[in-house]
Motif scaffolding. Structure first.
Motif, PDB file in Angstrom:
ATOM      1  N   UNK A  67       0.736  -1.250   0.036  1.00 14.03           N
ATOM      2  CA  UNK A  67      -0.120  -0.090  -0.088  1.00 14.03           C
ATOM      3  C   UNK A  67       0.898   1.400  -0.183  1.00 14.03           C
ATOM      4  N   UNK A  68       0.498   2.294  -0.686  1.00 19.14           N
ATOM      5  CA  UNK A  68       1.429   3.283  -0.983  1.00 19.14           C
ATOM      6  C   UNK A  68       0.924   4.727  -0.467  1.00 19.14           C
ATOM      7  N   UNK A  69       1.905   5.559   0.087  1.00 16.74           N
ATOM      8  CA  UNK A  69       1.770   7.100   0.456  1.00 16.74           C
ATOM      9  C   UNK A  69       2.534   7.463  -0.768  1.00 16.74           C
ATOM     10  N   UNK A  70       1.577   8.256  -1.629  1.00 18.91           N
ATOM     11  CA  UNK A  70       2.317   8.766  -3.182  1.00 18.91           C
ATOM     12  C   UNK A  70       2.427  10.387  -2.620  1.00 18.91           C
ATOM     13  N   UNK A 114       4.894  12.562   7.061  1.00 16.10           N
ATOM     14  CA  UNK A 114       5.329  11.430   7.722  1.00 16.10           C
ATOM     15  C   UNK A 114       4.296  10.948   8.739  1.00 16.10           C
ATOM     16  N   UNK A 115       3.960  11.800   9.717  1.00 12.14           N
ATOM     17  CA  UNK A 115       3.038  11.543  10.730  1.00 12.14           C
ATOM     18  C   UNK A 115       1.761  11.115  10.154  1.00 12.14           C
ATOM     19  N   UNK A 116       1.310  11.977   9.202  1.00  9.13           N
ATOM     20  CA  UNK A 116       0.037  11.722   8.565  1.00  9.13           C
ATOM     21  C   UNK A 116      -0.155  10.102   8.078  1.00  9.13           C
ATOM     22  N   UNK A 117       0.909   9.780   7.231  1.00 12.21           N
ATOM     23  CA  UNK A 117       1.019   8.470   6.844  1.00 12.21           C
ATOM     24  C   UNK A 117       1.110   7.406   7.854  1.00 12.21           C
ATOM     25  N   UNK A 118       1.740   7.591   8.825  1.00 13.19           N
ATOM     26  CA  UNK A 118       1.841   6.508   9.970  1.00 13.19           C
ATOM     27  C   UNK A 118       0.620   6.584  10.676  1.00 13.19           C
ATOM     28  N   UNK A 119      -0.021   7.725  11.020  1.00  7.97           N
ATOM     29  CA  UNK A 119      -1.426   7.702  11.540  1.00  7.97           C
ATOM     30  C   UNK A 119      -2.399   6.841  10.634  1.00  7.97           C
ATOM     31  N   UNK A 120      -2.331   7.123   9.481  1.00  6.67           N
ATOM     32  CA  UNK A 120      -3.363   6.444   8.684  1.00  6.67           C
ATOM     33  C   UNK A 120      -3.034   4.934   8.376  1.00  6.67           C
ATOM     34  N   UNK A 121      -1.826   4.475   8.068  1.00  3.35           N
ATOM     35  CA  UNK A 121      -1.782   3.086   8.005  1.00  3.35           C
ATOM     36  C   UNK A 121      -0.992   2.247   9.331  1.00  3.35           C
ATOM     37  N   UNK A 122      -0.790   3.201  10.352  1.00  5.95           N
ATOM     38  CA  UNK A 122      -0.144   2.192  11.434  1.00  5.95           C
ATOM     39  C   UNK A 122       1.307   2.015  11.373  1.00  5.95           C
ATOM     40  N   UNK A 123       2.062   2.184  10.382  1.00  6.95           N
ATOM     41  CA  UNK A 123       3.157   1.908  10.095  1.00  6.95           C
ATOM     42  C   UNK A 123       3.780   2.207   9.033  1.00  6.95           C
ATOM     43  N   UNK A 124       5.191   2.390   8.809  1.00  3.75           N
ATOM     44  CA  UNK A 124       5.846   2.805   7.460  1.00  3.75           C
ATOM     45  C   UNK A 124       7.228   1.649   7.454  1.00  3.75           C
ATOM     46  N   UNK A 125       6.808   0.662   6.448  1.00  3.39           N
ATOM     47  CA  UNK A 125       7.826  -0.306   6.272  1.00  3.39           C
ATOM     48  C   UNK A 125       8.868   0.103   5.299  1.00  3.39           C
ATOM     49  N   UNK A 126       8.546   0.876   4.035  1.00  4.89           N
ATOM     50  CA  UNK A 126       9.516   1.066   3.224  1.00  4.89           C
ATOM     51  C   UNK A 126       9.441   2.776   2.945  1.00  4.89           C
TER      52      UNK A 126
END
Ligand SMILES: NC(=O)c1ccc[n+]([C@@H]2O[C@H](COP(=O)([O-])OP(=O)(O)OC[C@H]3O[C@@H](n4cnc5c(N)ncnc54)[C@H](O)[C@@H]3O)[C@@H](O)[C@H]2O)c1
Length: 262
Positions: A34-37, A76-88
């Motif tokens: 799943x991607x944060x563009x 970065x916070x927005x993406x982490x809040x949305x998906x719960x983690x950032x792997x890549x």
């Protein structure tokens, strides 16, 4: 490699509105991520996100200026809040301008070093905070063959891309104890990108040849006899983002058809 090596992974990709970043975003989605563009160009990021959704994966489009630390922090916070983690994390946002050294405007020097080097640093800094906490992660920086050998008329760009290689090596050492791999890809000329649409015009004037001849001159320098494709890069990026590359860190890998070997 397994069928979907990135299944369920969350990827934060800068420069994903076009060119290489967009290609990596779409390929990672096909491989199950799943991607944060993230891009300065929100419309382009939204288009990439839409394409990813049509592949059945989740996507978030975010307007991001990688040179603004507050903007990076909140994205970065927005993406982490949305998906719960950032792997890549993939750092693909970049700009280029070709000038003979005495004609490089200071503003161009600053802009290139800011976007290509400082932007990469800021994104790593913020994403690594979460990766350190979760004790895992994969960071991929897009450098260039100009990050291994200084390029003609590319003083600022080469300096930034060499910087990205140094940053990759240094951060790989910082983050190794947390099982975070940090590597760079150093592609040759990717003629299908908007970046090369710009370079065609600039090199045409400088070399005194029509734009359509520029690419021929550059291909002749490549032992394997062709330019680099976005697919060549996504093949390597999938490997670097997957568990297959768990023992590799701090590397800056040439993808140049043999043009650069160091
Ligand atoms: N095209 C090539 O031949 C080539 C070769 C080697 C390395 N690279 C590197 O690959 C990366 C991607 O280049 P590309 O060819 O896909 O170019 P591109 O112009 O298609 O993509 C670059 C993206 O970065 C975005 N961007 C620019 N400034 C930004 C900022 N301040 N914040 C956020 N986003 C920003 C742009 O909007 C664009 O979508 C760059 O780092 C480039 O230096 C390109």
């Amino acid at each position: 490699m397994e069928t979907q090596p990135l299944k369920g992974k969350i990827a934060f990709i800068t420069g994903s509105a076009s060119g290489i970043g967009q290609g990596i975003a779409l390929r990672f989605a096909k491989e199950g991520a799943h991607i944060a563009c993230c891009d300065l160009n929100l419309e382009g990021a939204e288009k990439t996100a839409q394409e990813i959704k049509s592949l059945g994966q989740q996507a978030l489009a975010i307007q991001l200026d990688v040179v603004k630390s507050k903007n990076v922090e909140s994205a970065v916070r927005q993406v982490h809040d949305h998906f719960g983690k950032i792997d890549i994390l993939v750092n693909s946002a970049g700009i280029i301008k070709a000038n003979f050294i005495t004609d490089v405007p200071e503003s161009i020097w600053d802009a290139i070093i800011d976007v290509d080097l400082k932007g990469t640093f800021l994104c790593i800094k913020e994403v690594a905070k979460y990766m350190v906490e979760q004790k895992s992660g994969k960071i991929i920086n897009i450098s260039s063959k100009s990050g291994k050998k200084g390029g003609l008329w590319l003083a600022a760009y080469s300096s930034a891309k060499f910087g990205v290689v140094g940053l990759t090596q240094s951060v790989a050492t910082d983050l190794a104890p947390f099982h975070i791999n940090v590597n760079a890809i150093c592609p040759g000329n990717v003629f299908s990108t908007p970046m090369w649409d710009l370079l065609d015009k600039e090199y045409s004037v400088k070399l005194g040849v029509p734009p359509e001849q520029v690419r021929k001159i550059y291909v002749e320098k490549v032992p394997l006899g062709r330019g680099c494709t976005v697919e060549d890069i996504t093949n390597l990026a999938v490997f670097l983002a997957s568990t297959q590359s768990d023992y590799m860190t701090g590397q800056a890998i040439n993808l140049t058809g043999g043009q650069e070997v160091h």
